[in-house]
Design an enzyme around this catalytic site. Structure first.
Site, PDB file in Angstrom:
ATOM      1  CE  LYS A  32      11.531 -27.927  15.696  1.00  0.00           C
ATOM      2  NZ  LYS A  32      11.247 -29.339  16.076  1.00  0.00           N
ATOM      3  CB  THR A  53      12.898 -25.946  11.335  1.00  0.00           C
ATOM      4  OG1 THR A  53      12.635 -25.077  10.251  1.00  0.00           O
ATOM      5  CG2 THR A  53      12.753 -25.147  12.627  1.00  0.00           C
ATOM      6  CG  ASP A  54      15.064 -23.805   6.810  1.00  0.00           C
ATOM      7  OD1 ASP A  54      13.965 -23.784   7.401  1.00  0.00           O
ATOM      8  OD2 ASP A  54      15.157 -23.752   5.560  1.00  0.00           O
ATOM      9  CD  GLU A  55       9.906 -21.792   9.303  1.00  0.00           C
ATOM     10  OE1 GLU A  55       9.426 -20.992  10.119  1.00  0.00           O
ATOM     11  OE2 GLU A  55       9.235 -22.373   8.442  1.00  0.00           O
ATOM     12  CE1 TYR A  91       7.767 -25.545  13.935  1.00  0.00           C
ATOM     13  CE2 TYR A  91       8.691 -24.127  12.228  1.00  0.00           C
ATOM     14  CZ  TYR A  91       8.595 -25.373  12.829  1.00  0.00           C
ATOM     15  OH  TYR A  91       9.314 -26.438  12.349  1.00  0.00           O
TER      16      TYR A  91
HETATM   17  P1  NAD Z   1       3.693 -32.694  11.570  1.00  0.00           P
HETATM   18  O1  NAD Z   1       2.962 -31.537  12.148  1.00  0.00           O
HETATM   19  O2  NAD Z   1       3.234 -33.285  10.290  1.00  0.00           O
HETATM   20  O3  NAD Z   1       3.735 -33.890  12.633  1.00  0.00           O
HETATM   21  C1  NAD Z   1       3.986 -33.696  13.977  1.00  0.00           C
HETATM   22  C2  NAD Z   1       3.651 -34.981  14.723  1.00  0.00           C
HETATM   23  O4  NAD Z   1       3.963 -34.781  16.112  1.00  0.00           O
HETATM   24  C3  NAD Z   1       2.159 -35.363  14.658  1.00  0.00           C
HETATM   25  O5  NAD Z   1       2.023 -36.737  14.418  1.00  0.00           O
HETATM   26  C4  NAD Z   1       1.637 -34.989  16.035  1.00  0.00           C
HETATM   27  O6  NAD Z   1       0.537 -35.778  16.440  1.00  0.00           O
HETATM   28  C5  NAD Z   1       2.861 -35.228  16.898  1.00  0.00           C
HETATM   29  N1  NAD Z   1       2.843 -34.448  18.148  1.00  0.00           N
HETATM   30  C6  NAD Z   1       2.542 -33.127  18.287  1.00  0.00           C
HETATM   31  N2  NAD Z   1       2.628 -32.778  19.577  1.00  0.00           N
HETATM   32  C7  NAD Z   1       3.018 -33.891  20.264  1.00  0.00           C
HETATM   33  C8  NAD Z   1       3.284 -34.151  21.623  1.00  0.00           C
HETATM   34  N3  NAD Z   1       3.173 -33.207  22.568  1.00  0.00           N
HETATM   35  N4  NAD Z   1       3.661 -35.401  21.972  1.00  0.00           N
HETATM   36  C9  NAD Z   1       3.759 -36.375  21.035  1.00  0.00           C
HETATM   37  N5  NAD Z   1       3.509 -36.183  19.741  1.00  0.00           N
HETATM   38  C10 NAD Z   1       3.140 -34.946  19.354  1.00  0.00           C
HETATM   39  O7  NAD Z   1       5.201 -32.213  11.497  1.00  0.00           O
HETATM   40  P2  NAD Z   1       6.319 -32.595  10.418  1.00  0.00           P
HETATM   41  O8  NAD Z   1       6.184 -31.681   9.258  1.00  0.00           O
HETATM   42  O9  NAD Z   1       6.318 -34.053  10.220  1.00  0.00           O
HETATM   43  O10 NAD Z   1       7.622 -32.157  11.224  1.00  0.00           O
HETATM   44  C11 NAD Z   1       8.311 -33.089  12.049  1.00  0.00           C
HETATM   45  C12 NAD Z   1       9.499 -32.388  12.700  1.00  0.00           C
HETATM   46  O11 NAD Z   1      10.365 -31.887  11.696  1.00  0.00           O
HETATM   47  C13 NAD Z   1       9.084 -31.172  13.539  1.00  0.00           C
HETATM   48  O12 NAD Z   1       9.918 -31.143  14.675  1.00  0.00           O
HETATM   49  C14 NAD Z   1       9.377 -29.971  12.640  1.00  0.00           C
HETATM   50  O13 NAD Z   1       9.691 -28.839  13.404  1.00  0.00           O
HETATM   51  C15 NAD Z   1      10.576 -30.485  11.857  1.00  0.00           C
HETATM   52  N6  NAD Z   1      10.742 -29.930  10.494  1.00  0.00           N
HETATM   53  C16 NAD Z   1       9.698 -29.943   9.605  1.00  0.00           C
HETATM   54  C17 NAD Z   1       9.916 -29.485   8.300  1.00  0.00           C
HETATM   55  C18 NAD Z   1       8.812 -29.494   7.263  1.00  0.00           C
HETATM   56  O14 NAD Z   1       9.021 -28.969   6.173  1.00  0.00           O
HETATM   57  N7  NAD Z   1       7.662 -30.089   7.526  1.00  0.00           N
HETATM   58  C19 NAD Z   1      11.187 -29.007   7.935  1.00  0.00           C
HETATM   59  C20 NAD Z   1      12.211 -29.012   8.887  1.00  0.00           C
HETATM   60  C21 NAD Z   1      11.985 -29.497  10.159  1.00  0.00           C
HETATM   61  O1  DAU Z   2      11.627 -24.259   6.558  1.00  0.00           O
HETATM   62  C1  DAU Z   2      11.197 -25.384   7.241  1.00  0.00           C
HETATM   63  C2  DAU Z   2       9.754 -25.226   7.670  1.00  0.00           C
HETATM   64  O2  DAU Z   2       8.951 -25.406   6.495  1.00  0.00           O
HETATM   65  C3  DAU Z   2       9.331 -26.199   8.759  1.00  0.00           C
HETATM   66  O3  DAU Z   2      10.087 -25.943   9.922  1.00  0.00           O
HETATM   67  C4  DAU Z   2       7.828 -26.068   9.053  1.00  0.00           C
HETATM   68  O4  DAU Z   2       7.435 -27.041   9.999  1.00  0.00           O
HETATM   69  C5  DAU Z   2       7.073 -26.286   7.759  1.00  0.00           C
HETATM   70  O5  DAU Z   2       5.692 -26.130   7.973  1.00  0.00           O
HETATM   71  C6  DAU Z   2       7.550 -25.311   6.679  1.00  0.00           C
HETATM   72  O6  DAU Z   2       7.198 -23.961   7.037  1.00  0.00           O
HETATM   73  P1  DAU Z   2       6.677 -22.915   5.944  1.00  0.00           P
HETATM   74  O7  DAU Z   2       5.947 -21.832   6.635  1.00  0.00           O
HETATM   75  O8  DAU Z   2       7.780 -22.527   5.028  1.00  0.00           O
HETATM   76  O9  DAU Z   2       5.674 -23.898   5.121  1.00  0.00           O
HETATM   77  P2  DAU Z   2       4.245 -23.642   4.473  1.00  0.00           P
HETATM   78  O10 DAU Z   2       3.949 -24.803   3.602  1.00  0.00           O
HETATM   79  O11 DAU Z   2       3.235 -23.245   5.491  1.00  0.00           O
HETATM   80  O12 DAU Z   2       4.493 -22.379   3.541  1.00  0.00           O
HETATM   81  C7  DAU Z   2       5.477 -22.416   2.505  1.00  0.00           C
HETATM   82  C8  DAU Z   2       5.510 -21.037   1.885  1.00  0.00           C
HETATM   83  O13 DAU Z   2       4.292 -20.844   1.154  1.00  0.00           O
HETATM   84  C9  DAU Z   2       5.568 -19.887   2.891  1.00  0.00           C
HETATM   85  O14 DAU Z   2       6.370 -18.850   2.358  1.00  0.00           O
HETATM   86  C10 DAU Z   2       4.124 -19.443   3.024  1.00  0.00           C
HETATM   87  C11 DAU Z   2       3.548 -19.714   1.641  1.00  0.00           C
HETATM   88  N1  DAU Z   2       2.133 -20.088   1.584  1.00  0.00           N
HETATM   89  C12 DAU Z   2       1.685 -21.078   2.408  1.00  0.00           C
HETATM   90  C13 DAU Z   2       0.363 -21.474   2.381  1.00  0.00           C
HETATM   91  C14 DAU Z   2      -0.136 -22.547   3.315  1.00  0.00           C
HETATM   92  C15 DAU Z   2       1.286 -19.481   0.677  1.00  0.00           C
HETATM   93  O15 DAU Z   2       1.701 -18.586  -0.102  1.00  0.00           O
HETATM   94  N2  DAU Z   2      -0.022 -19.868   0.633  1.00  0.00           N
HETATM   95  C16 DAU Z   2      -0.524 -20.825   1.476  1.00  0.00           C
HETATM   96  O16 DAU Z   2      -1.755 -21.109   1.416  1.00  0.00           O
END
Ligand code: NAD
Ligand code: DAU
Length: 352
Positions: free
Chosen positions: A163, A133-135, A159
């Site tokens: 990562k 992730t970019d975080e 988180y």
């Molecule tokens: P998600 O939470 O939707 O899915 C995670 C999946 O991993 C689920 O199916 C869960 O059951 C599985 N999992 C969790 N713990 C596990 C374990 N110990 N063993 C096996 N499986 C397990 O997450 P996502 O949003 O699909 O993110 C996927 C990947 O991409 C993550 O590594 C996250 O850090 C990264 N990422 C997410 C975003 C985003 O915006 N969602 C952005 C950048 C990177």
């Molecule tokens: O940047 C990549 C990341 O983006 C991934 O690594 C994470 O797995 C993914 O969950 C996401 O993280 P964020 O914290 O940015 O996503 P989220 O959707 O939780 O929140 C997006 C933005 O919106 C953040 O600034 C918090 C805000 N927010 C979120 C929720 C759930 C609100 O203002 N209200 C809300 O109810």
């Protein structure tokens, strides 16, 4: 040929598996623990498809992973599995340490043992791709340039710290053992099958349910948004042609303040599914307490991926967000199944 995907029942992993099998006949072993975020409903279209093998397992279970690798002999492992929700990591960081750090470590150990036993072409062609992730780069000031791959790691939440730790482990396994790794650091994804506790799907769901649309703080925090299928295509590109040991930033060149994202969602919903009282969904916006330690701004410089591997996102924010709202409107059954918790009942029955 076979690949092993971890976390393939989650949001991005699920989209990746569906996209992969729509474009290739190469078998996917999908290893997922099915936490609250794992939902096999998203993969229903693959029921009965011999190219998809689902395995209910934890990436931290080294023996099981080693046995799977020995059985299926994948040419690549793509690690999507993680605890991914920042707010949940603030309430309870333990699972994040366990899966994102200890789990990744165990997965790397199992992979190292498997790769060490490969020979010739199979060994040379093997890849371990870690999805991050970019975080990990921390938070940017308003005028600061976007994160490049050289930006120092400065994670601010449990988180992102977990990562970052996993990224460092992956890097170390390349440097020390020569494991053929690739890492991608992506910005915020959105699109189909997104669990409705993250901002975009939560707002769509709450809007339609007549509930408040919660905005943390002043809503001026900035995220870079990428349509999930563009993330999948970037991962495929890096897997095919990335340089071993390198990291690649993935982003959509779409910096938006949260409040603007929510206004856009309301405007699209006003057009596609107007409220019965003809008022705008914007009237449901409610400012709530800010997230502790809330990162102010993320912005990704994805020019290395474009320059070196020729990848660019296909969707703009405007096209991607409209497709996303349309998908949620057309797939309310999927949403109801998640929000009612029904998908958990099935998991408990199936895997009791
Ligand atoms: P998600 O939470 O939707 O899915 C995670 C999946 O991993 C689920 O199916 C869960 O059951 C599985 N999992 C969790 N713990 C596990 C374990 N110990 N063993 C096996 N499986 C397990 O997450 P996502 O949003 O699909 O993110 C996927 C990947 O991409 C993550 O590594 C996250 O850090 C990264 N990422 C997410 C975003 C985003 O915006 N969602 C952005 C950048 C990177
Ligand atoms: O940047 C990549 C990341 O983006 C991934 O690594 C994470 O797995 C993914 O969950 C996401 O993280 P964020 O914290 O940015 O996503 P989220 O959707 O939780 O929140 C997006 C933005 O919106 C953040 O600034 C918090 C805000 N927010 C979120 C929720 C759930 C609100 O203002 N209200 C809300 O109810």
């Amino acid at each position: 040929m076979t690949i092993l995907v971890t976390g393939g029942a989650g949001f991005i992993g699920g989209n990746f598996v569906l996209d992969w099998l729509a474009q290739s006949d190469e078998k996917v072993i999908n290893l997922d623990k099915l936490t609250y975020a794992g939902n096999l409903d998203s993969l229903r279209s693959l029921d009965g498809d011999a190219r998809h093998v689902f395995v209910h397992a934890d990436i931290g279970d080294r023996e099981k992973v080693e046995a799977l690798l020995a059985e299926h002999q994948p040419r690549a492992i793509l690690n999507f599995a993680a605890e991914s929700h920042v707010d949940r990591s603030i309430h309870g960081p333990g699972e994040f340490i366990q899966t994102n750090i200890v789990g990744t470590f165990n997965l790397l150990e199992a992979t190292r043992a498997y790769w060490g036993g490969l020979e010739g072409e199979a060994k040379a062609a093997f890849r371990f791709l870690h999805v991050s992730t970019d975080e990990v780069y921390g938070s940017l000031e308003p005028q600061a340039p976007a994160f490049t791959e050289q930006h120092r790691y400065e994670p601010n939440s449990p988180y992102s710290a977990s990562k970052a730790a996993s990224d460092h482990l992956v890097r170390a396994y390349h440097h020390t053992y020569g494991l053929p790794v690739l890492t991608t650091n992506c910005s915020n994804n959105y699109g189909p099958y997104h669990f409705p506790e993250k901002l975009i799907p939560l707002v769509i769901h709450n809007a339609l349910a007549g509930k408040p649309l919660p905005i943390y703080g002043d809503g001026q925090q900035i995220r870079d948004w990428l349509y999930v299928k563009d993330h999948c295509s970037a991962i495929r590109r890096v897997l095919e042609s990335g340089t071993l040991g390198e990291t690649y930033n993935v982003g959509g060149w779409n910096e938006k303040a949260n409040l603007d994202v929510v206004h856009t969602l309301c405007a699209i919903l006003d057009e596609l599914q107007p409220r019965s009282d003809a008022q705008s969904y914007k009237t449901q916006i409610t400012f709530v307490k800010d997230r502790p330690g809330h990162d102010k701004r993320y912005a990704i410089d994805a020019s290395k991926l474009e320059r070196e591997l020729g990848w660019k996102p296909a969707e703009t924010f405007e096209t991607g967000i409209r497709k996303t709202v349309q998908w949620y409107l057309a797939n309310q059954d999927w949403v109801q199944n998640v929000t009612s918790g029904n998908y958990r009942n099935w998991v408990e029955k199936q895997y009791a």
